[in-house]
Scaffold this motif. Structure first.
Motif, PDB file in Angstrom:
ATOM      1  N   UNK A   1       0.141  16.520  -7.989  1.00 29.51           N
ATOM      2  CA  UNK A   1      -1.075  16.633  -7.189  1.00 29.51           C
ATOM      3  C   UNK A   1      -1.996  17.688  -7.779  1.00 29.51           C
ATOM      4  N   UNK A   2      -3.283  17.407  -7.748  1.00 27.93           N
ATOM      5  CA  UNK A   2      -4.256  18.366  -8.268  1.00 27.93           C
ATOM      6  C   UNK A   2      -4.284  19.604  -7.378  1.00 27.93           C
TER       7      UNK A   2
ATOM      8  N   UNK B   1       1.336   7.122   0.150  1.00 31.80           N
ATOM      9  CA  UNK B   1       2.103   8.346  -0.125  1.00 31.80           C
ATOM     10  C   UNK B   1       1.267   9.333  -0.927  1.00 31.80           C
ATOM     11  N   UNK B   2       0.590   8.852  -1.953  1.00 29.21           N
ATOM     12  CA  UNK B   2      -0.258   9.734  -2.769  1.00 29.21           C
ATOM     13  C   UNK B   2      -1.350  10.364  -1.913  1.00 29.21           C
ATOM     14  N   UNK B   3      -1.933   9.579  -1.019  1.00 30.61           N
ATOM     15  CA  UNK B   3      -2.988  10.113  -0.152  1.00 30.61           C
ATOM     16  C   UNK B   3      -2.437  11.214   0.753  1.00 30.61           C
TER      17      UNK B   3
ATOM     18  N   UNK C   1      -2.400  17.071   1.930  1.00 26.72           N
ATOM     19  CA  UNK C   1      -1.675  18.316   2.196  1.00 26.72           C
ATOM     20  C   UNK C   1      -2.052  19.389   1.183  1.00 26.72           C
ATOM     21  N   UNK C   2      -2.098  19.019  -0.106  1.00 24.30           N
ATOM     22  CA  UNK C   2      -2.313  20.005  -1.163  1.00 24.30           C
ATOM     23  C   UNK C   2      -3.775  20.405  -1.282  1.00 24.30           C
ATOM     24  N   UNK C   3      -4.667  19.419  -1.397  1.00 22.88           N
ATOM     25  CA  UNK C   3      -6.076  19.713  -1.666  1.00 22.88           C
ATOM     26  C   UNK C   3      -6.803  20.200  -0.414  1.00 22.88           C
ATOM     27  N   UNK C   4      -6.529  19.562   0.719  1.00 19.91           N
ATOM     28  CA  UNK C   4      -7.186  19.980   1.967  1.00 19.91           C
ATOM     29  C   UNK C   4      -6.474  21.132   2.658  1.00 19.91           C
ATOM     30  N   UNK C   5      -5.302  21.530   2.141  1.00 16.72           N
ATOM     31  CA  UNK C   5      -4.489  22.585   2.735  1.00 16.72           C
ATOM     32  C   UNK C   5      -4.251  22.285   4.219  1.00 16.72           C
TER      33      UNK C   5
ATOM     34  N   UNK D   1       0.815  -1.222   0.000  1.00 15.83           N
ATOM     35  CA  UNK D   1       0.000   0.000   0.000  1.00 15.83           C
ATOM     36  C   UNK D   1       0.847   1.269   0.000  1.00 15.83           C
ATOM     37  N   UNK D   2       2.161   1.157  -0.104  1.00 13.87           N
ATOM     38  CA  UNK D   2       3.038   2.310   0.076  1.00 13.87           C
ATOM     39  C   UNK D   2       2.755   3.423  -0.927  1.00 13.87           C
TER      40      UNK D   2
END
Length: 571
Positions: A180-181, A142-144, A149-153, A137-138
């Motif tokens: 990241x979007x 990592x993507x999550x 961090x980026x989308x939820x600030x 699941x690594x």
């Protein structure tokens, strides 16, 4: 490839802006992979090696605030993470999009010297705890973490257990990972036609409207300037938004505890306050007093912001820029459909008399004060009034600058007597109300803006906590000026308690030769007791500015106006 290599490569591919950290065995491989992998811009992220993990976290926090991109902090497990916690708390409270990668002890190894329950510690600081759950699941883990961090600030910590880092996965699994979007703005349905018309009506009927912008409105400068012009509103910001309206003649600088008396009076007299991306905390509102006797409309893209500190008249979920554009259109439509309401732009609060008051109260450096500097006398060195000191330095140092004030009795002076050129020229690390963060924070902000002079205003207490990062500034050859407001004490505590006791030995210290300490790091340094002692600053400004300058200013001791507001002390 090893999981550690995959983690580093994924973070780089997803757009890491800059990496700050202290590297140990638990984060060595992941960090090296991160720094060897090109991101969306076609090159790997740069790395700044700091001397302490808290410095790394503060630098990354400021870098993220200035650039809007996500920065990365890299630390060792256990003690490496715990050293960074104050900086992480600052970033979490400020909603900075920040990713921390940290080693972690393998599951069940509770006897390890490095073991702590990292998830509980992280969540206790208000950050988001993510981790690598298994080798399989690594990639998803990592993507999550990056996406949150980026989308939820949010400030996110990705814990990487050593045994999972050592496992191997097929290299092809990371080939599809992309940048990241960007964060998605909320659907402006929160500001639907009906809501826009109603708020436009409020702006059209208000006699004294004010628009307040915070960090959440940094991207909304142009539509907010237009909205202020159409509605006749004065413009102001929270401390975190300072500099946004600096070139507009109708802005009053910062609202709240940092405001001049005249600027605070103008906001207090308003009958309508429309808030864009500001938290309305006790500092911005002077403990709620500046919200009294007016309609308050709060526009924010985060539901949890509404009512967090004080109740408001109306809450609207929308992006600040989208809302400002919609309100401009609604004002124009209302006037076109109902000519009897008047024409645009309205006069509103922008009268000739109010314009004079705005100009007279705009800058703290222009407010009259009794200079409390004292010349040297027999057996005693002279001291300089911190207002006199800061006003003189404001004139001497280039306006192409970024300013970061530390916490303490003195902090009003660097926070407000130094003018700023724009919103990127101000980084205020006071969300956690810690001292000792400004030097690292301004290094991070300066790293994001090469060429700007970085000005950190710190007390002697905060300086002694954090001067280790002068080594980082020397290595990076940053144009850094550290102004130490030195009263040989934790001045806020002295002035807070001096009226009830003379037992102040716990917060007063022997004199320290801060200039000598700074020279030991390779900085230029001077001790200042009068304006005349500042003459070498002009030589530094005229030079290459590749060596940091530390100014050990021996200041007069009295409670600042911010402390007077906070504790009710006599100035």
């Amino acid at each position: 490839m090893k999981v550690s290599e995959a983690v580093g490569q994924i973070i780089a591919r997803m757009g890491a802006g800059h990496v700050f950290g202290v590297v140990g065995s638990g984060n060595f491989r992941a960090t090296n992979a991160l720094l060897a992998t090109a991101g969306p811009a076609g090159h790997p992220p740069r790395f700044t090696a700091t001397r302490h993990e808290m410095g790394a976290a503060c630098m990354a926090d400021a870098y993220g605030r200035v650039t809007g991109t996500f920065a990365v902090v890299t630390v060792h497990q256990g003690c490496g993470l715990s050293n960074a916690l104050t900086g992480l708390g600052e970033a979490a409270k400020a909603r900075t999009p920040l990713l921390v990668i940290s080693g972690d002890t393998p599951g069940g190894q509770f006897g390890s010297n490095f073991w702590i329950d990292q998830d509980k510690v992280i969540e206790g600081m208000g950050a988001v705890a993510e981790r690598l759950h298994s080798a399989d699941r690594a990639i998803e883990d990592t993507v999550r973490a990056v996406t949150r961090a980026v989308v939820d600030r949010r400030t996110v910590v990705l814990s990487m257990p050593l045994d999972i880092q050592e496992a191997e996965i097929p290299e092809a699994q990371i080939e599809q990972v992309q940048a990241a979007a960007p964060p998605a703005h909320p659907d402006p349905a929160g500001l639907n036609d009906q809501a826009a018309r109603e708020i436009a009506d409020a702006l059209l009927t208000a006699e004294r409207p004010v628009l307040l912008a915070g960090r959440g409105a940094h991207h909304a400068e142009e539509p907010l300037l237009r909205l202020g012009e159409l509605s006749g509103a004065l413009l102001t910001t929270s401390a975190a938004g300072r500099g946004l309206f600096v070139d507009d003649p109708w802005h009053t600088d910062v609202m709240g505890g940092f405001a001049t008396d005249g600027a605070a009076e103008l906001v207090a007299e308003a009958d309508l306050l429309v808030v864009f991306g500001a938290a309305l905390n006790r500092w911005t509102t002077r403990s709620g007093a500046l919200l009294a006797n007016k309609t308050v409309i709060q526009i924010d893209d985060t539901v949890s912001a509404f009512g967090l500190h004080y109740p408001v008249t109306r809450s609207v979920l929308s992006d600040s820029a989208l809302a400002a554009v919609a309100l401009c259109a609604a004002l124009e439509a209302q006037v076109a459909e109902h000519p009897q309401v008047g024409s645009l732009p309205r006069t509103g609060y922008r009268t000739e008399e109010v314009g004079r008051r705005v100009r007279d109260s705009l800058h703290w450096r222009d407010q009259p004060f009794e200079d409390r500097s004292e010349p040297a006398a027999e057996g005693r060195g002279g001291v300089i009034d911190p207002r006199t000191l800061t006003n003189a330095l404001d004139e001497m140092l280039p306006m192409d600058r970024v300013v970061a004030p530390d916490g303490g009795n003195f902090n009003a002076y660097p926070a407000m007597h130094f003018r700023v050129p724009d919103t990127r020229g101000y980084s205020v690390p006071l969300a956690f109300q810690s001292i000792g963060l400004a030097i690292s924070s301004v290094i991070g902000a300066a790293t994001a803006q090469p060429g700007r002079v970085a000005i950190a205003g710190v007390g002697d207490g905060g300086f002694m906590m954090s001067h280790v990062e002068l080594d980082t500034a020397v290595r990076e050859q940053l144009p850094l000026v550290v102004v130490v407001y030195n009263d040989d004490a934790y001045g806020a505590e002295v002035h807070h308690f001096e009226h009830e006791t003379d037992q102040l030995d716990t917060v007063v210290f022997p004199a320290t030769d801060i200039a000598a300490l700074a020279r030991g790091y390779g900085c230029e340094a001077l001790t200042v007791r009068s304006v005349e002692d500042l003459a070498p600053v002009a030589d530094w400004v005229a030079g290459p500015r590749t060596t940091p300058l530390v100014i050990d200013a021996k200041i007069a001791k009295f409670a600042s106006w911010v402390l007077a507001h906070t504790f009710g002390a006599d100035e």
